[in-house]
Design an enzyme around this catalytic site. Structure first.
Site, PDB file in Angstrom:
ATOM      1  N   ASP A 111       0.987  -1.311  -0.173  1.00  0.00           N
ATOM      2  CA  ASP A 111       0.145  -0.196  -0.046  1.00  0.00           C
ATOM      3  C   ASP A 111       0.940   0.914   0.007  1.00  0.00           C
ATOM      4  O   ASP A 111       1.955   1.317  -0.933  1.00  0.00           O
ATOM      5  CB  ASP A 111      -1.288   0.561   1.089  1.00  0.00           C
ATOM      6  CG  ASP A 111      -2.011   1.027   0.623  1.00  0.00           C
ATOM      7  OD1 ASP A 111      -3.258   0.717   0.552  1.00  0.00           O
ATOM      8  OD2 ASP A 111      -1.877   2.216   1.894  1.00  0.00           O
ATOM      9  N   HIS A 131      -4.758  -8.105   0.157  1.00  0.00           N
ATOM     10  CA  HIS A 131      -3.780  -6.514  -0.062  1.00  0.00           C
ATOM     11  C   HIS A 131      -3.074  -6.378   1.171  1.00  0.00           C
ATOM     12  O   HIS A 131      -1.930  -6.113   1.209  1.00  0.00           O
ATOM     13  CB  HIS A 131      -5.255  -5.715   0.376  1.00  0.00           C
ATOM     14  CG  HIS A 131      -4.686  -4.393   0.204  1.00  0.00           C
ATOM     15  ND1 HIS A 131      -3.513  -3.736  -1.338  1.00  0.00           N
ATOM     16  CD2 HIS A 131      -4.294  -2.981   1.436  1.00  0.00           C
ATOM     17  CE1 HIS A 131      -3.340  -2.239  -1.122  1.00  0.00           C
ATOM     18  NE2 HIS A 131      -3.730  -1.999   0.711  1.00  0.00           N
ATOM     19  N   TYR A 175      -3.597  10.943   1.085  1.00  0.00           N
ATOM     20  CA  TYR A 175      -3.861  10.957  -0.011  1.00  0.00           C
ATOM     21  C   TYR A 175      -4.529  11.945  -0.978  1.00  0.00           C
ATOM     22  O   TYR A 175      -3.666  12.082  -2.038  1.00  0.00           O
ATOM     23  CB  TYR A 175      -5.743  10.362  -0.192  1.00  0.00           C
ATOM     24  CG  TYR A 175      -5.465   8.624   0.003  1.00  0.00           C
ATOM     25  CD1 TYR A 175      -5.795   7.804  -0.700  1.00  0.00           C
ATOM     26  CD2 TYR A 175      -5.722   8.727   1.326  1.00  0.00           C
ATOM     27  CE1 TYR A 175      -5.745   6.053  -1.003  1.00  0.00           C
ATOM     28  CE2 TYR A 175      -5.951   7.228   1.891  1.00  0.00           C
ATOM     29  CZ  TYR A 175      -5.752   6.036   0.558  1.00  0.00           C
ATOM     30  OH  TYR A 175      -5.572   4.575   0.841  1.00  0.00           O
TER      31      TYR A 175
END
EC number: 3.3.2.9
Length: 473
Positions: free
Chosen positions: A243, A449, A392
């Protein structure tokens, strides 16, 4: 009737013009990709920064490393319980499972366990089983755990390994894999490599202080983590991440090719060789050999429409957090039940997209509620959901692939563990566009993930395999 050579050539091109055009286009894309690769061979500048409040002071920064302990109180727990008791639930549609997000019927079960059975004090003790520390870097209090081998075997050189988490995870993701890397013998494993593991919290996540200024991105994080490793006395070290951790590690490798001796990732941010990737995705199903696709690659990539439908289905959160993170963050920071639903939904579909067909989202197939809620609590007690979402906006707010490092390659020895349920599968030929010294690429048999949290043994084995390859070079 005489047929000239020119007539034969003309007839050949006339009959095969379609294939010739395809071949010419492929050659063109190959050439463009080669040119663009040659243009992006630079080294990422280290730079410097100040992310604390106000102006950078003129006095030197305190570089001391302080022991830290996770603590809780009755007031903290009572406040949580009061907020949980005030939660309002919306009845789900019939037979909805996890197709609309977190199923509120199952959410009631999770919340009931959280309120009545989950023991945060016990989980705090578990968190404190590894040594925690804090240190000031660029104006921020950086939290990390540092676990050394309890009894390193004679003749084995202990390797420093930095492991970096992502969103919506935390340093707690690595608690299951740490003993496999630092003390394999006690767990019945015959590993040749022994590590001391450093797991920092990304600034703004968990117990690391959040940046007070705009612009704090993966490059700034990479620089801070380099300074952390240097402060711990490591001039050379290895790095691993998934990630955001993958991107941060990539930036560290781009920035410090001499200090980073190897990079292992379980997620690949694909930003190099765009033309090649596009063409391979369009034509790879029919000509897999032309793009270096293996049978497993074809299985995971096609039909291509499933990739786009999956990205559309799973990326809504990203658009919100890359544009207006503080708005949704305000709600999540005030409502523990909403925070749990928002985060735990990712641990369902990002572990396996097929779990959305299950009433409980498959959450307890790979994790315990105690483990999942401990990760939630790290976000809750530190009020870190808003700054974690801002990461983000800082990295993607100007668009995907627009930053200098996005087009730069990595030249240090690298490895990719490709888990089949990762958000986007990355074939080896794609990975080699980014990692020019890719020493190991593994199609993992299972997992998604959150690799270290979900499949710690598989990930530890792949890290070991990679280190063995490097050692032989």
């Amino acid at each position: 009737m005489r047929i000239s050579v020119l007539d034969v050539i003309f007839d050949f091109f006339s009959d095969n013009m379609w294939w010739i055009q395809i071949f010419a286009v492929l050659l063109l894309f190959r050439f463009v990709s080669w040119v663009m690769d040659k243009m992006n061979n630079g080294k990422l500048e280290i730079g410097d920064g100040w992310w604390g409040p106000g102006s950078k002071p003129h006095t030197p920064e305190d570089e001391s490393i302080r022991p830290f302990k996770v603590e809780t109180s009755e007031e903290e727990i009572n406040d949580l319980h009061q907020r949980i008791d005030l939660a309002r639930f919306t009845e789900p549609l019939e037979d909805i499972r996890f197709h609309y997000g977190f199923n509120s019927n199952y959410l009631k079960k999770v919340v009931s366990y959280w309120r009545n059975q989950f023991d945060w004090k016990k989980q705090v003790e578990i968190l404190n089983k590894y040594p925690h520390f804090k240190t000031k870097i660029e104006g921020l209090d950086i939290h990390f755990i540092h676990v050394k081998p309890p009894k390193p075997p004679a003749g084995h050189k202990v390797k420093p390994l930095l492991m970096v988490h992502g969103w919506p995870g935390s340093f707690f993701e690595f608690y299951k894999i740490i003993p496999l890397l630092t003390d394999p013998e006690s767990h019945g494993l015959n590993y040749n490599q022994i590590f001391e593991v450093i797991c920092p919290s990304i600034p703004g996540y968990g117990f690391s202080e959040a940046a007070h200024k705009q612009g704090f991105d993966s490059v700034a994080t990479a620089r801070i983590f380099y300074k952390l490793m240097s402060r711990l006395g490591f001039q050379e070290f290895y790095i691993q991440g998934g990630d955001w951790g993958s991107l941060i590690c990539v930036n560290m490798a781009q920035m410090l090719p001499s200090q980073v001796k190897g990079i292992h990732v379980n997620m690949c941010f694909i930003s190099n060789g765009t033309f090649f990737i596009l063409m391979s995705l369009l034509l790879g199903r029919w000509f897999p050999w032309l793009f270096g696709f293996r049978e497993r690659d074809v299985q995971l990539l096609y039909p291509a429409k499933k990739i786009f439908s999956s990205l559309f289905r799973e990326s809504g959160y990203m658009h919100i957090q890359a544009t207006k993170p503080d708005t949704v963050g305000c709600a999540l920071n005030n409502c523990p039940v909403g925070l749990a639903a928002y985060i735990l939904e990712k641990f369902s579909t990002w572990t396996n997209p097929e779990y959305r067909y299950l009433e409980d989202g498959g959450l307890e197939k790979k994790y315990t509620l105690d483990d999942l809620l401990t990760n939630i609590m790290i976000y809750w007690v530190t009020s870190s959901i808003v700054p974690s979402q801002r990461f983000y906006k800082e990295n993607l707010g100007q668009g995907i692939g627009t930053k200098k490092h996005d087009k730069m390659k990595v030249f240090v020895p690298a490895a990719l563990a490709a888990f089949p349920c990762e958000l986007l599968h990355c074939p080896e030929t794609w990975a080699r566009k980014k990692f020019k010294n890719l020493c190991s690429y593994t199609h993992m048999p299972q997992g998604g993930h959150f690799a270290a949290f979900e499949e710690p043994l598989l990930l530890a084995e792949d890290i070991q395999k990679f280190m063995g390859i490097i050692q032989k070079k």
